[in-house]
Enzyme design. Structure first.
Site, PDB file in Angstrom:
ATOM      1  N   GLU A 147       4.432  -3.920  12.542  1.00 47.06           N
ATOM      2  CA  GLU A 147       3.441  -2.854  12.309  1.00 47.06           C
ATOM      3  C   GLU A 147       2.235  -3.510  11.666  1.00 47.06           C
ATOM      4  O   GLU A 147       2.296  -3.915  10.500  1.00 47.06           O
ATOM      5  CB  GLU A 147       4.013  -1.795  11.366  1.00 47.06           C
ATOM      6  CG  GLU A 147       4.968  -0.838  12.013  1.00 47.06           C
ATOM      7  CD  GLU A 147       4.371  -0.117  13.186  1.00 47.06           C
ATOM      8  OE1 GLU A 147       3.145   0.135  13.201  1.00 47.06           O
ATOM      9  OE2 GLU A 147       5.128   0.181  14.118  1.00 47.06           O
TER      10      GLU A 147
ATOM     11  N   ASN B  64       0.811  -1.226   0.000  1.00 51.03           N
ATOM     12  CA  ASN B  64       0.000   0.000   0.000  1.00 51.03           C
ATOM     13  C   ASN B  64       0.844   1.276   0.000  1.00 51.03           C
ATOM     14  O   ASN B  64       0.409   2.307  -0.480  1.00 51.03           O
ATOM     15  CB  ASN B  64      -1.012  -0.001   1.158  1.00 51.03           C
ATOM     16  CG  ASN B  64      -0.372   0.008   2.516  1.00 51.03           C
ATOM     17  OD1 ASN B  64       0.789  -0.368   2.681  1.00 51.03           O
ATOM     18  ND2 ASN B  64      -1.129   0.432   3.509  1.00 51.03           N
TER      19      ASN B  64
ATOM     20  N   GLU C 293       8.007   2.960  14.208  1.00 51.22           N
ATOM     21  CA  GLU C 293       8.818   3.289  13.046  1.00 51.22           C
ATOM     22  C   GLU C 293       8.920   4.806  12.970  1.00 51.22           C
ATOM     23  O   GLU C 293       8.235   5.530  13.681  1.00 51.22           O
ATOM     24  CB  GLU C 293       8.138   2.761  11.785  1.00 51.22           C
ATOM     25  CG  GLU C 293       7.961   1.269  11.856  1.00 51.22           C
ATOM     26  CD  GLU C 293       7.935   0.632  10.500  1.00 51.22           C
ATOM     27  OE1 GLU C 293       9.008   0.264   9.999  1.00 51.22           O
ATOM     28  OE2 GLU C 293       6.847   0.491   9.956  1.00 51.22           O
TER      29      GLU C 293
ATOM     30  N   CYS D  87      -3.214   1.379   6.734  1.00 48.98           N
ATOM     31  CA  CYS D  87      -3.478   0.878   8.085  1.00 48.98           C
ATOM     32  C   CYS D  87      -3.982   2.003   8.969  1.00 48.98           C
ATOM     33  O   CYS D  87      -4.532   1.764  10.034  1.00 48.98           O
ATOM     34  CB  CYS D  87      -2.303   0.143   8.693  1.00 48.98           C
ATOM     35  SG  CYS D  87      -0.732   0.821   8.312  1.00 48.98           S
TER      36      CYS D  87
HETATM   37  C1  UN1 Z   1       0.135   2.815   6.250  1.00 51.22           C
HETATM   38  O1  UN1 Z   1      -1.059   3.020   6.237  1.00 51.22           O
HETATM   39  O2  UN1 Z   1       0.562   1.652   6.171  1.00 51.22           O
HETATM   40  O3  UN1 Z   1      -0.142   8.403   7.810  1.00 51.22           O
HETATM   41  C2  UN1 Z   1       1.130   3.894   6.312  1.00 51.22           C
HETATM   42  C3  UN1 Z   1      -0.328   7.902   6.708  1.00 51.22           C
HETATM   43  C4  UN1 Z   1       0.843   7.659   5.786  1.00 51.22           C
HETATM   44  C5  UN1 Z   1       1.477   6.361   6.101  1.00 51.22           C
HETATM   45  C6  UN1 Z   1       0.498   5.226   6.183  1.00 51.22           C
HETATM   46  N1  UN1 Z   1       1.803   8.721   5.916  1.00 51.22           N
HETATM   47  O4  UN1 Z   1      -1.444   7.591   6.335  1.00 51.22           O
END
Ligand code: UN1
Length: 498
Positions: free
Chosen positions: A253, A155, A467, A287
């Site tokens: 994660e 993603n 992270e 996520c």
């Molecule tokens: C993810 O959804 O795996 O804050 C990372 C955010 C992005 C990073 C998402 N800068 O939605």
């Protein structure tokens, strides 16, 4: 122009190689599966062995390169990412479907990461402190860990590998990247950039293939010291178990079930912008995506009407077309998964206000498109209110009091991102304190993390690591405490001084 990605290969010890077996897989455009993007090796444990051997050998010298010199390679990676930003974004949009503006943002997150971690080459601070004994000096220093296996999702095909690779490298580790099988071409492009930046052979390695085959081989391998994994909570639990048995450091994660609270005193227009972006950005495949909207009863009807109006205007299409708001889901499994959750929602008694089905009109029939979906009458116990869907689906939950809103927000197995829209400063501070999540936004959506702050979550979202930011240095280094006794005699701590 970068072109190696068309026939993506593994990158081991500075050489581009097919899988030893010669087996290959295909990467297809999820907006139109008739279009082949790239081929890539289906690697096996024998390929993993070669990569681990190269990374172990390179570690012996890379760890001794002064950190500011290691950082110069990372600056170069940042400059090259900027130079190739558009080309890489175009490829990303075609390989995994996100709209081009978001793809550019994904590459930019890699650039930001490079410049942030390159700066660490001249910091990597430890502590100097006192000693309880006379003529004795004490300090703690960061040491690299060794060979790191980085297993990354599709993603954020550039940002997430950069979050992991760049701090790992500046700290003096060597790496093996195992990218998702949905985005091999993006990973190959990224590793071409590392190659162009002139990193010594073996410091960075790339192994393509199927997670259950090569991902597993990497996680089990005795020559790996650390595993950093981003993916589902279910696979994360398996990765964590193997790392426990083989004594590896592991950073996980995992999933999220993020909510945005909208209180009756909120700026509703602002909350609407946040909800649309948080729920449907990247087709809900973050996520950090907003998958629950917790709405105060006084504004629920009005806000729902505003949401429906805006959602009905969102345009589905290929990411590279400029008028696209929402791209496809990444593959047929995701499409099945999201469709399946709609069945679950209906059988649990949720009401589908809009969307709720695969989009098949015209050109869309050739891709994995799902209509942006709003579910009403969702109670906090329903599966669609508790489980990660990873698609353009948002559940509306009505609440009365602010405390109830926070309790419902917290009532999931996950704890990644969260958001509260209110103009009440007291509520804002209560939210910052009482929400169980790694990230809380006040008057902003649940997505949009910046690279210099810690990223990660609580409960089943992870295993306590973060992270990004300086927190990533704690993942990729071991602390070593050093005592220098210049008294010229044996000094027994806790004994001779008491
Ligand atoms: C993810 O959804 O795996 O804050 C990372 C955010 C992005 C990073 C998402 N800068 O939605």
């Amino acid at each position: 122009m970068m072109t190696n990605w068309i026939n993506s290969l593994n990158y081991i010890d500075g050489c581009w190689l097919p899988a030893k077996s010669g087996d290959e897989l295909e990467s297809r455009n999820p907006a139109d599966t008739r279009k082949l993007v790239a081929t890539f090796p289906r690697s096996a444990p024998a390929d993993v062995d070669a990569a681990v051997e190269a990374a172990r050998r390179a570690y012996r010298t890379w760890r001794l390169v002064p950190a500011p010199a290691r950082a110069e390679f990372i600056y170069r990676v940042g400059e090259l990412l900027l130079q190739y930003k558009e080309e890489l974004a175009q490829l990303m949009s075609q390989e995994m479907g996100k709209p081009i503006a978001e793809a550019r943002g994904d590459v930019q997150e890699g650039v930001d990461c490079a410049f942030y971690y390159a700066g660490e080459g001249r910091r990597l601070f430890g502590q100097t402190t006192t000693s309880e004994m006379p003529n004795k000096f004490a300090m703690s220093v960061r040491m690299p860990i060794g060979v790191c296996a980085l297993i990354t999702p599709w993603n954020f095909p550039v940002a997430i590998p950069c979050w992991k690779a760049l701090p790992a490298l500046v700290c003096g580790n060597t790496i093996i990247l195992k990218p998702a099988e949905d985005t091999p071409a993006c990973a190959t492009f990224l590793i071409e950039i590392f190659d162009k930046a002139g990193l010594p052979p073996g410091v960075v390695n790339l192994i393509h293939g199927v997670g259950a085959e090569v991902g597993k081989a990497l996680v089990e391998h005795r020559g790996i010291d650390l595993v950093s994994f981003t993916g589902s909570s279910q696979v994360g639990a398996e990765v964590g178990a193997i790392c426990g048995q083989t004594h590896k450091r592991v950073c996980l994660e995992l999933g999220g079930k993020n909510a945005q609270i909208v209180m009756e005193d909120a700026d509703l227009e602002l909350a609407l912008e946040g909800a649309i972006w948080g729920a449907f950005g990247t087709t809900g495949q973050r996520c950090t995506a907003t998958s629950r909207l917790i709405l105060h009863r006084d504004i629920k009807d009005k806000f729902t009407a505003m949401l429906l109006e805006r959602t009905s205007k969102l345009r589905l299409g290929a990411g590279i077309e400029l008028d696209t708001d929402i791209g496809p889901l990444v593959n047929s499994n995701q499409l099945k998964r999201v469709s399946n959750y709609l069945e679950i929602a209906r059988s649990e008694g949720a009401e589908v206000l809009i969307g709720g089905e695969v989009a098949k009109d015209g050109e869309l029939q050739h891709g994995y498109f799902f209509k942006p979906t709003i579910l009403n009458n969702v109670s906090p116990q329903m599966r669609v209110a508790r489980e990660e869907i990873f698609g353009p689906v948002v559940a509306l939950i009505e609440v009365g009091e602010f405390e109830e809103a926070i309790a419902i927000l917290n009532d999931t197995p996950y704890g990644l991102s969260s958001s509260v829209y209110t103009r009440d400063i007291n509520r804002a501070f209560i939210a910052m304190r009482d929400i169980e999540a790694g990230i809380t936004y006040i008057n902003g959506p649940t997505i949009g993390a910046e690279v210099h702050l810690p990223f990660g979550g609580v409960k089943q979202t992870g295993n306590g690591h973060r992270e990004a930011g300086s927190a990533a240095l704690d993942v990729f280094t071991e602390w070593k405490s050093v005592y220098v006794d210049f008294s010229g005699r044996l000094q027994r701590a806790q004994i001779d001084n008491h």
